[in-house]
Write a protein that holds these residues in place. Sequence first.
Motif: not given
Length: 133
Positions: A56-76
């Motif tokens: 919900a907070r991503l907005g117009d985030a760049g690739d690195e921010q998107v990958f960071a969100v994916v990394e966090r969900v996968v690690l969790a």
Amino acid sequence: MAERPTTNWRHGIAEEAADLAAGTLDPECACTAGLFPEELLTATDTVFDTFEEELARLGDAGDEQVFAVVERVVLALNAVDEVHNESAFDTDEREELCDYIDQSLTEHGVDVVALTARHGLGRYQLTDKWRKW
């Protein structure tokens, strides 16, 4: 809206319980509740709560921010799997988890195909770098 895998799993548990109660399922064949104990469902939902808040907070985030969100969900999710003796998520569940992540990103404006292509990945390799389940 993308449906959480835990919703499907809870539905399967309820369906199995109804079949048992109706006598249309042999108790020896009932396994869904054992595959998805409440602790697993709750822990997985907690991971998805955080994931959805981050999306919900991503907005117009760049690739690195998107990958960071994916990394966090996968690690969790790795941590949830680890607590359950690394057997919480079998093949079908893995596919559901990955589909949910993909669909959720797409619903929040992320072009997953373009994102992964820009980084030399196939669409379905989005979680591979971090995923242990």
